[in-house]
Write a protein that holds these residues in place. Structure first.
Motif, PDB file in Angstrom:
ATOM      1  N   ARG A 154       9.715   7.182   4.911  1.00  0.00           N
ATOM      2  CA  ARG A 154       9.920   8.401   5.939  1.00  0.00           C
ATOM      3  C   ARG A 154      10.114   8.561   7.507  1.00  0.00           C
ATOM      4  NH1 ARG A 154       7.039  13.030   4.316  1.00  0.00           N
ATOM      5  NH2 ARG A 154       5.644  13.182   2.697  1.00  0.00           N
ATOM      6  N   PRO A 214       0.333  -1.218  -0.193  1.00  0.00           N
ATOM      7  CA  PRO A 214      -0.128  -0.275   0.093  1.00  0.00           C
ATOM      8  C   PRO A 214       1.081   1.649   0.150  1.00  0.00           C
ATOM      9  CG  PRO A 214      -0.910  -1.988   1.478  1.00  0.00           C
ATOM     10  CD  PRO A 214       0.959  -2.282   0.703  1.00  0.00           C
ATOM     11  N   ALA A 215       0.576   2.317  -0.887  1.00  0.00           N
ATOM     12  CA  ALA A 215       1.229   3.787  -1.245  1.00  0.00           C
ATOM     13  C   ALA A 215       1.627   4.447   0.283  1.00  0.00           C
ATOM     14  CB  ALA A 215       0.705   4.130  -1.762  1.00  0.00           C
ATOM     15  N   ARG A 216       0.587   4.152   1.186  1.00  0.00           N
ATOM     16  CA  ARG A 216       0.518   5.190   3.098  1.00  0.00           C
ATOM     17  C   ARG A 216       1.636   4.382   4.408  1.00  0.00           C
ATOM     18  NH1 ARG A 216      -5.560   6.020   5.040  1.00  0.00           N
ATOM     19  NH2 ARG A 216      -6.219   7.622   3.197  1.00  0.00           N
ATOM     20  N   MET A 217       1.634   2.949   3.506  1.00  0.00           N
ATOM     21  CA  MET A 217       2.339   2.436   4.189  1.00  0.00           C
ATOM     22  C   MET A 217       3.689   2.544   4.214  1.00  0.00           C
ATOM     23  SD  MET A 217       2.890  -1.874   5.157  1.00  0.00           S
ATOM     24  CE  MET A 217       3.929  -2.334   3.228  1.00  0.00           C
ATOM     25  N   ARG A 218       4.258   2.245   2.379  1.00  0.00           N
ATOM     26  CA  ARG A 218       5.748   2.958   1.699  1.00  0.00           C
ATOM     27  C   ARG A 218       5.912   3.998   2.429  1.00  0.00           C
ATOM     28  NH1 ARG A 218       4.267   1.462  -2.353  1.00  0.00           N
ATOM     29  NH2 ARG A 218       3.456   3.170  -3.491  1.00  0.00           N
ATOM     30  N   SER A 219       5.388   5.302   2.547  1.00  0.00           N
ATOM     31  CA  SER A 219       5.188   6.648   2.268  1.00  0.00           C
ATOM     32  C   SER A 219       5.655   6.437   4.444  1.00  0.00           C
ATOM     33  CB  SER A 219       4.176   7.291   2.117  1.00  0.00           C
ATOM     34  OG  SER A 219       4.638   8.026   2.095  1.00  0.00           O
ATOM     35  N   ALA A 220       4.797   5.907   4.912  1.00  0.00           N
ATOM     36  CA  ALA A 220       5.155   5.839   6.302  1.00  0.00           C
ATOM     37  C   ALA A 220       6.729   5.012   6.517  1.00  0.00           C
ATOM     38  CB  ALA A 220       4.181   5.498   6.639  1.00  0.00           C
TER      39      ALA A 220
END
Length: 269
Positions: free
Chosen positions: A108, A99-105
């Motif tokens: 970061r 998932p994009a949110r997990m990757r971004s988190a």
């Protein structure tokens, strides 16, 4: 696969072969070193017919010690690069498919590690767990893992929506299976190039640790030889210059091949 893809694969393959050749040469160098004089003589003796590069602080033949210490200089960085390649490739592809949110988190959060200079992070781990080969490998892997993940996950995103990947998900294949079977073969060139870069960084990190005296657990290396012989530079400069030049030339050769592999307009002649 088109011609440009074939050319790119060949360039990356050459990069890998050069790195492997340097490590293989380093591992076999002690066999030649044992053919040179082993008896100790006057410390920092200038070059002569018997000792082509003179002697070091212990009165040993500089050329012989240079060959004998070659494996220590490259074995730990090579092992760290291999571990980083396996771990970073697999996690990077899974991160790109996730998932994009997990990757971004996660990326970061990894930025916090990137703020810390690699040598500082490596020193903290080595000082905390001891200067053993295992702790040094772990330190080097952690120092380069976030960058590796960013590169591989970004490359994964570029091909994640290809028809064969979507078809694999449609058939119910797990992300791990898709990563190993479908994605990694397509990213092998990028993996080789990034592994070569991490190998260069690992050589530099381990050399810095050795020169500073924090890598005694891996034995003598070219960087440690420089530190041990620098006091006798006025008497026999080659005791310091020889390992320094060998280290610089090896790194420069790998860097040159990596740079050429990344430029499709230039061919290695």
């Amino acid at each position: 696969m088109d011609r440009s893809a074939d050319d790119s694969s060949m360039r990356h393959l050459r990069t890998l072969l050069v790195s492997v050749a340097i490590v293989a040469a380093a591992l076999s160098a002690p066999l030649l070193g044992r053919l040179l004089p082993e008896a100790r003589t006057t410390p920092f003796r200038p070059p002569d017919a018997e000792h082509l590069l003179g002697t070091d602080a212990l009165g040993k033949d500089v050329l012989g010690q240079l060959l004998i210490h070659a494996p220590t200089t490259f074995t730990v960085p090579a092992l760290a690069a291999v571990v980083l390649a396996v771990l970073g490739s697999l996690l990077g592809v899974l991160l790109g498919l996730g998932p994009a949110r997990m990757r971004s988190a996660l990326l970061r959060a990894g930025d916090v590690v990137l703020i810390i200079p690699p040598i500082v992070l490596t020193l903290v781990i080595v000082l905390g767990f001891g200067a053993t080969p295992v702790s040094i490998v772990i330190a080097v892997v952690l120092a380069g893992l976030i960058v590796f993940l960013r590169v591989i996950s970004s490359a994964t995103l570029q091909v994640a929506h290809s028809g064969y990947v979507e078809a694999a998900f449609g058939f119910g294949d797990t992300p791990l299976r898709i990563a190993v079977r479908d994605m990694l073969p397509q990213l092998i060139g990028i993996v080789i190039a990034e592994t070569s870069l991490r190998f260069l960084a690992a050589i530099q990190l381990v050399a810095a640790l050795s020169f500073l005296g924090f890598a005694a657990g891996i034995g003598n290396s070219w960087a440690r030889t420089i530190r041990d012989n620098i006091a006798g530079f006025p008497l026999n400069p080659w005791a310091t210059l020889a390992p320094g030049l060998a280290l610089v030339l090896s790194v420069a050769l790998i860097a040159f091949i990596v740079e050429r592999a990344g430029n499709p307009e230039e061919e290695i002649t």
